[in-house]
Design a protein around this motif. Sequence first.
Motif, mmCIF file in Angstrom:
data_model
loop_
_atom_site.group_PDB
_atom_site.id
_atom_site.type_symbol
_atom_site.label_atom_id
_atom_site.label_comp_id
_atom_site.label_asym_id
_atom_site.label_seq_id
_atom_site.Cartn_x
_atom_site.Cartn_y
_atom_site.Cartn_z
ATOM 1 N N GLY A 76 -38.588 25.389 -24.658
ATOM 2 C CA GLY A 76 -38.396 25.581 -23.095
ATOM 3 C C GLY A 76 -39.141 25.492 -22.483
ATOM 4 N N VAL A 77 -38.490 26.095 -21.300
ATOM 5 C CA VAL A 77 -39.130 25.842 -19.906
ATOM 6 C C VAL A 77 -39.684 27.534 -19.655
ATOM 7 C CG1 VAL A 77 -39.192 25.167 -17.169
ATOM 8 C CG2 VAL A 77 -38.162 23.155 -19.129
ATOM 9 N N VAL A 78 -40.971 27.456 -18.936
ATOM 10 C CA VAL A 78 -41.433 28.710 -18.523
ATOM 11 C C VAL A 78 -41.677 28.649 -17.506
ATOM 12 C CG1 VAL A 78 -43.175 30.648 -18.918
ATOM 13 C CG2 VAL A 78 -42.320 28.973 -20.869
ATOM 14 N N GLY A 116 -45.056 26.026 -4.495
ATOM 15 C CA GLY A 116 -45.831 26.479 -5.459
ATOM 16 C C GLY A 116 -45.528 27.257 -6.644
ATOM 17 N N ARG A 117 -44.601 27.403 -6.789
ATOM 18 C CA ARG A 117 -43.939 27.624 -8.130
ATOM 19 C C ARG A 117 -44.574 26.391 -9.915
ATOM 20 N NH1 ARG A 117 -38.321 30.220 -6.869
ATOM 21 N NH2 ARG A 117 -38.816 27.813 -6.118
ATOM 22 N N GLU A 147 -53.934 20.486 -10.647
ATOM 23 C CA GLU A 147 -54.601 20.930 -10.038
ATOM 24 C C GLU A 147 -53.836 22.120 -8.931
ATOM 25 O OE1 GLU A 147 -58.087 20.818 -6.800
ATOM 26 O OE2 GLU A 147 -57.947 19.284 -8.136
ATOM 27 N N SER A 148 -53.456 22.768 -8.310
ATOM 28 C CA SER A 148 -53.042 23.490 -7.857
ATOM 29 C C SER A 148 -53.402 24.602 -7.112
ATOM 30 C CB SER A 148 -51.659 24.705 -8.214
ATOM 31 O OG SER A 148 -52.277 25.625 -9.245
ATOM 32 N N THR A 149 -53.442 24.884 -5.383
ATOM 33 C CA THR A 149 -53.358 25.428 -4.926
ATOM 34 C C THR A 149 -52.721 26.865 -4.788
ATOM 35 O OG1 THR A 149 -55.206 24.289 -3.930
ATOM 36 C CG2 THR A 149 -54.832 25.703 -2.589
ATOM 37 N N ALA A 150 -53.427 27.657 -4.246
ATOM 38 C CA ALA A 150 -52.824 29.226 -4.099
ATOM 39 C C ALA A 150 -52.490 29.397 -2.425
ATOM 40 C CB ALA A 150 -53.339 30.283 -4.802
ATOM 41 N N ILE A 191 -47.295 19.744 -17.047
ATOM 42 C CA ILE A 191 -46.979 20.646 -15.836
ATOM 43 C C ILE A 191 -46.396 20.972 -14.727
ATOM 44 C CG2 ILE A 191 -48.472 22.693 -15.174
ATOM 45 C CD1 ILE A 191 -50.131 22.163 -17.339
ATOM 46 N N ARG A 192 -45.624 21.131 -14.109
ATOM 47 C CA ARG A 192 -45.479 20.609 -13.043
ATOM 48 C C ARG A 192 -44.877 21.617 -11.548
ATOM 49 N NH1 ARG A 192 -44.826 14.848 -13.086
ATOM 50 N NH2 ARG A 192 -43.582 14.714 -14.586
#
Length: 73
Positions: free
Chosen positions: A71-73, A62-63, A7-10, A56-57
Motif C-alpha cells: 500500500g501507500v504510506v 509538500g506531502r 528531491e524535496s524542500t521543506a 516516491i511522490r
Amino acid sequence: IVRALHESTAPDGTRMLWIGSSGGVARLILNGSQSSWETLSDQTIPALPNNVIYQIREDNRGRLYLTTNKGVV
C-alpha cells in the motif's frame, strides 16, 4: 537496489533527497554541514508496512507518498 529518487524542500528551506529501495527508504539532508542520513523500514518507529519502495511522490502541499508492496504510506 535503488527503485526511486525524489528531491524535496521543506518549508524552512531544508533540501532532502529521498531514496527508495528494497530495504526501505533513506533521507539525506542536503544542506551543507547539516548533511545527515535517516532511514525508515518495517523495523523502525514509525514503521513502513513493507520495505520495498516503488515510488516516491509529492503533492502540491509538500506531502510525500511512498508506494510499497503493501500500500501507500
